[in-house]
Design a protein around this motif. Structure first.
Motif, PDB file in Angstrom:
ATOM      1  N   VAL A 255       0.838  -1.199   0.000  1.00 31.94           N
ATOM      2  CA  VAL A 255       0.000   0.000   0.000  1.00 31.94           C
ATOM      3  C   VAL A 255       0.873   1.249   0.000  1.00 31.94           C
ATOM      4  O   VAL A 255       0.667   2.173  -0.801  1.00 31.94           O
ATOM      5  N   PHE A 256       1.869   1.288   0.875  1.00 31.11           N
ATOM      6  CA  PHE A 256       2.687   2.488   1.063  1.00 31.11           C
ATOM      7  C   PHE A 256       3.500   2.842  -0.177  1.00 31.11           C
ATOM      8  O   PHE A 256       3.632   4.011  -0.539  1.00 31.11           O
ATOM      9  N   PHE A 257       4.040   1.833  -0.836  1.00 28.93           N
ATOM     10  CA  PHE A 257       4.919   2.088  -1.986  1.00 28.93           C
ATOM     11  C   PHE A 257       4.238   1.858  -3.330  1.00 28.93           C
ATOM     12  O   PHE A 257       4.881   1.987  -4.379  1.00 28.93           O
ATOM     13  N   SER A 258       2.960   1.540  -3.318  1.00 26.21           N
ATOM     14  CA  SER A 258       2.265   1.154  -4.547  1.00 26.21           C
ATOM     15  C   SER A 258       2.324   2.216  -5.640  1.00 26.21           C
ATOM     16  O   SER A 258       2.522   1.895  -6.817  1.00 26.21           O
ATOM     17  N   GLY A 259       2.162   3.475  -5.267  1.00 29.49           N
ATOM     18  CA  GLY A 259       2.127   4.540  -6.263  1.00 29.49           C
ATOM     19  C   GLY A 259       3.426   4.669  -7.031  1.00 29.49           C
ATOM     20  O   GLY A 259       3.434   4.741  -8.275  1.00 29.49           O
ATOM     21  N   TYR A 260       4.545   4.691  -6.308  1.00 27.16           N
ATOM     22  CA  TYR A 260       5.824   4.860  -6.982  1.00 27.16           C
ATOM     23  C   TYR A 260       6.290   3.576  -7.659  1.00 27.16           C
ATOM     24  O   TYR A 260       6.982   3.633  -8.683  1.00 27.16           O
ATOM     25  N   LEU A 261       5.894   2.410  -7.143  1.00 24.58           N
ATOM     26  CA  LEU A 261       6.201   1.168  -7.840  1.00 24.58           C
ATOM     27  C   LEU A 261       5.474   1.116  -9.177  1.00 24.58           C
ATOM     28  O   LEU A 261       6.041   0.699 -10.201  1.00 24.58           O
ATOM     29  N   THR A 262       4.213   1.555  -9.188  1.00 22.94           N
ATOM     30  CA  THR A 262       3.450   1.609 -10.435  1.00 22.94           C
ATOM     31  C   THR A 262       4.070   2.603 -11.405  1.00 22.94           C
ATOM     32  O   THR A 262       4.211   2.319 -12.606  1.00 22.94           O
ATOM     33  N   LEU A 263       4.468   3.778 -10.886  1.00 23.21           N
ATOM     34  CA  LEU A 263       5.079   4.791 -11.743  1.00 23.21           C
ATOM     35  C   LEU A 263       6.401   4.290 -12.325  1.00 23.21           C
ATOM     36  O   LEU A 263       6.665   4.465 -13.530  1.00 23.21           O
ATOM     37  N   ILE A 264       7.240   3.679 -11.501  1.00 27.37           N
ATOM     38  CA  ILE A 264       8.532   3.161 -11.977  1.00 27.37           C
ATOM     39  C   ILE A 264       8.319   2.088 -13.042  1.00 27.37           C
ATOM     40  O   ILE A 264       9.022   2.055 -14.065  1.00 27.37           O
ATOM     41  N   ASN A 265       7.334   1.226 -12.830  1.00 27.94           N
ATOM     42  CA  ASN A 265       7.035   0.177 -13.806  1.00 27.94           C
ATOM     43  C   ASN A 265       6.605   0.784 -15.140  1.00 27.94           C
ATOM     44  O   ASN A 265       7.024   0.325 -16.218  1.00 27.94           O
ATOM     45  N   ARG A 266       5.775   1.825 -15.064  1.00 27.20           N
ATOM     46  CA  ARG A 266       5.332   2.495 -16.292  1.00 27.20           C
ATOM     47  C   ARG A 266       6.491   3.191 -16.996  1.00 27.20           C
ATOM     48  O   ARG A 266       6.594   3.168 -18.230  1.00 27.20           O
ATOM     49  N   LEU A 267       7.360   3.821 -16.217  1.00 30.11           N
ATOM     50  CA  LEU A 267       8.523   4.490 -16.806  1.00 30.11           C
ATOM     51  C   LEU A 267       9.446   3.479 -17.485  1.00 30.11           C
ATOM     52  O   LEU A 267      10.005   3.750 -18.559  1.00 30.11           O
ATOM     53  N   TRP A 268       9.602   2.308 -16.866  1.00 34.92           N
ATOM     54  CA  TRP A 268      10.480   1.273 -17.417  1.00 34.92           C
ATOM     55  C   TRP A 268       9.943   0.755 -18.753  1.00 34.92           C
ATOM     56  O   TRP A 268      10.710   0.495 -19.690  1.00 34.92           O
ATOM     57  N   ARG A 269       8.617   0.607 -18.827  1.00 34.19           N
ATOM     58  CA  ARG A 269       8.005   0.043 -20.033  1.00 34.19           C
ATOM     59  C   ARG A 269       7.681   1.094 -21.093  1.00 34.19           C
ATOM     60  O   ARG A 269       7.218   0.745 -22.181  1.00 34.19           O
TER      61      ARG A 269
END
Length: 296
Positions: A255-269
């Motif tokens: 929950v705490f890191f979900s936003g930036y993990l999603t953003l990093i994943n999108r940036l990577w792809r």
């Protein structure tokens, strides 16, 4: 209100701010227990509700740990700005405190609106919105950079001549007011109150995923900001809470890191650097729509 400044020195008011924050948290816990009992009576107290509530308070704990590390620097920036760059000397009295609260509330409106309008800000704020429930514990659901963005929107108050401890006191007042809005127990308040102030009804709209409610009701204390700047919506139908894509987890770390993990994943792809820039500066709605296009 002048009694406040007559009874307390600046250092003592710093302590007063902490005292308000601590005791209100105790009161909030009491109100949350009452809400839980209400859900039990209505047979809506589920395992997911309990897990989500625990996750909310755990994210609060992680947020407090981060704030403890950066607090001295954060306060130092305000004090340095106030001491070296303020354009006027405002008196320390009840009127200046009241004025600071109103301006801080306006600053909160624009900060809040900013967090919804770009990917980098939304990555921390999405944590607060990701719960599918709506109760006082959700008010304590924080993201890892929730401390960072207020700096840029409230620092101008120090330039105007408001002492930092008044600014922090005003911020606490806004946050305390906001906490009370996270409830389904209160339906609608009398019309004069609903017309001027933010209420649980108005804030339920803000947490909604209903299409007509998206990006509405950013206000802290005064709903008049949303009415002035064209972002107001009335609660006219039942609200569905959460975010897209759904988080579907009560794991506090996720929950705490979900936003930036999603953003990093999108940036990577991301296919291009231009697309990556858009992910950072454009709204989360844009990112979601682009993902839907790619799936077709």
């Amino acid at each position: 209100m002048e009694l406040l400044t007559q009874l307390f020195t600046p250092n003592e008011i710093w302590g007063l701010e902490a005292w308000i924050d601590d005791w209100f948290f105790v009161i909030a816990i009491g109100l949350f227990i009452v809400e839980c009992l209400r859900y039990v009576v209505k047979k809506q107290f589920t395992k997911n509700f309990f897990g989500d509530s625990v996750a909310n308070f755990v994210t609060l704990g992680m947020f407090i740990l981060i704030v403890a590390v950066v607090a001295a620097t954060y306060a130092g920036i305000f004090l340095y700005t106030y001491n070296h760059f303020r354009i006027t000397d405002l008196p320390l009295n009840g009127w200046s405190i009241l004025c600071c609260i109103v301006i801080a509330d306006l600053a909160y409106y624009w900060e809040h609106r900013f967090l919804h309008k770009n990917g980098f800000g939304w990555a921390t704020h999405t944590v607060h919105h990701s719960s599918p429930h709506f109760n006082i514990s959700v008010a304590y659901r924080h993201g890892p950079l929730d401390w960072f963005f207020p700096l840029f929107f409230h620092l101008p108050l120090a330039l105007l001549g408001f002492h930092p401890f008044i600014i922090f006191l005003a911020e606490i007042v806004v946050q305390v007011f906001q906490t009370l809005l996270h409830t389904e127990t209160i339906k609608k308040l009398p019309r004069p109150i609903e017309a001027i102030f933010n209420t649980p009804s108005h804030h339920r709209v803000h947490h909604a995923t209903n299409k007509q409610y998206l990006d509405k009701n950013y206000a802290g204390i005064f709903i008049i900001w949303d009415k002035m700047f064209g972002t107001f919506a009335q609660e006219n139908e039942p609200v569905t809470y959460g975010v897209y894509p759904r988080l579907n987890s009560v794991n506090p770390l996720k929950v705490f890191f979900s936003g930036y993990l999603t953003l990093i994943n999108r940036l990577w792809r991301a296919p291009t650097w231009g697309y990556r820039l858009n992910l950072l500066v454009k709204s989360p709605t844009w990112a979601w729509q682009e993902e839907q296009k790619q799936k077709k």
